[in-house]
Write an enzyme that holds these catalytic residues in place. Sequence first.
Site, mmCIF file in Angstrom:
data_model
loop_
_atom_site.group_PDB
_atom_site.id
_atom_site.type_symbol
_atom_site.label_atom_id
_atom_site.label_comp_id
_atom_site.label_asym_id
_atom_site.label_seq_id
_atom_site.Cartn_x
_atom_site.Cartn_y
_atom_site.Cartn_z
ATOM 1 N N CYS A 135 0.841 -1.203 0.000
ATOM 2 C CA CYS A 135 0.000 0.000 0.000
ATOM 3 C C CYS A 135 0.874 1.251 0.000
ATOM 4 O O CYS A 135 1.430 1.629 1.038
ATOM 5 C CB CYS A 135 -0.911 -0.012 1.225
ATOM 6 S SG CYS A 135 -1.884 1.500 1.389
ATOM 7 N N CYS A 138 -0.513 4.131 2.199
ATOM 8 C CA CYS A 138 -0.282 3.969 3.637
ATOM 9 C C CYS A 138 1.188 4.193 3.989
ATOM 10 O O CYS A 138 1.501 4.850 4.975
ATOM 11 C CB CYS A 138 -0.648 2.556 4.104
ATOM 12 S SG CYS A 138 -2.100 1.849 3.346
ATOM 13 N N ASP A 139 2.093 3.631 3.208
ATOM 14 C CA ASP A 139 3.496 3.577 3.635
ATOM 15 C C ASP A 139 4.445 4.492 2.868
ATOM 16 O O ASP A 139 5.586 4.692 3.298
ATOM 17 C CB ASP A 139 4.003 2.124 3.514
ATOM 18 C CG ASP A 139 3.193 1.191 4.403
ATOM 19 O OD1 ASP A 139 2.779 1.642 5.486
ATOM 20 O OD2 ASP A 139 2.970 0.033 4.018
#
Length: 305
Positions: A135, A138-139
């Site tokens: 992701c 997200c990261d």
Amino acid sequence: MDKKQLVIIGGGPAGLAAAIYAGRSDLDGMLLEKLSPGGQVLITDRVDNYPGFPEGISGFDLVDKMAAHARKFGIEEKNGEVVSITRQDDSSLKINLAGDEEILTRTIIIATGATHRALGVKGEEELTGRGVSYCATCDGPFFRDQVVAVVGGGDSAVQEAIFLTKFAKKVYVIHRRDELRATKILQKKAMENPLIEFIWDSIVEEIMGSDSVEAVRILNKKSGAKSTLAVQGVFIFVGIQPNTKFLRGFVDMDQGGFIKTDDWMRTSEKGVYAAGDCRLKPLLQIVTAVSDGATAAFAVEHDLS
Ligand code: NAP
């Protein structure tokens, strides 16, 4: 126990569209979701091809609006994880939830979507969350000014590689062929981005690192040459698999677990419909998921009456 007319399993775009249509048709429906509505789109940075948003919209904002829209038409919501579905003697359907809870219903729309596929190489599992990610939204911010690799050549890989250039100083895209599967417009954007470099005809054989990712070992399939590329992050986008394990043996699926339906979204099991990325179809997109959801709810209303 009360019997619902319809239970929609999964609250991504397909499930939410079904909920909107079911709500407007006054069906006694329930939306069953593991956590909160959204599905895969929640972690999509930017949606550029959903009609009505010429400037693009974040995945989060789009599903947030869809969920608010479904709530407006009064869909009942419940959290729970489905373990299996069984047929009752009176032909109704029983949804068995984790924790021994049960729901009885006349019809079900399966809209459980799909999740990312793993690469299955040495180091991947051990280093997930320590440099290996599925992701970028997200990261990505953790990799500011670092060097990362993206594995895959589809829309997800190319779109997320472009997104990662907001943070990383260099993004390698490692693809197993010399031609991308991604749509042309994404390809063009990526090719023009000076921070992206493609490594063609190559597969990742191992992700290396002791505490966190330090490098990937690459095999060039054409030349047979092996090399090591120093990276701090590896983002894997090599396709998706449908979330349909709990339905094995209950409805017809293809070998990959995608549910077979007719044009009305009816599965092989009477009263059970499928919509969205868990269904076997040529184009997995938000716009087709929404279309499936609407069609499935329409079919439910038609079949019940
Ligand atoms: P995908 O289209 O199936 O692409 C998967 C990519 O991973 C392919 O390039 C494939 O290579 C590669 N791959 C598969 N297994 C591999 C392995 N073991 N090792 C190395 N590479 C491997 O999956 P996706 O990109 O996740 O997209 C899924 C669906 O969502 C698609 O229908 C896509 O169009 C849609 N989507 C759309 C958007 C958008 O419209 N903006 C964004 C994201 C996703 P080959 O090409 O050689 O098979």
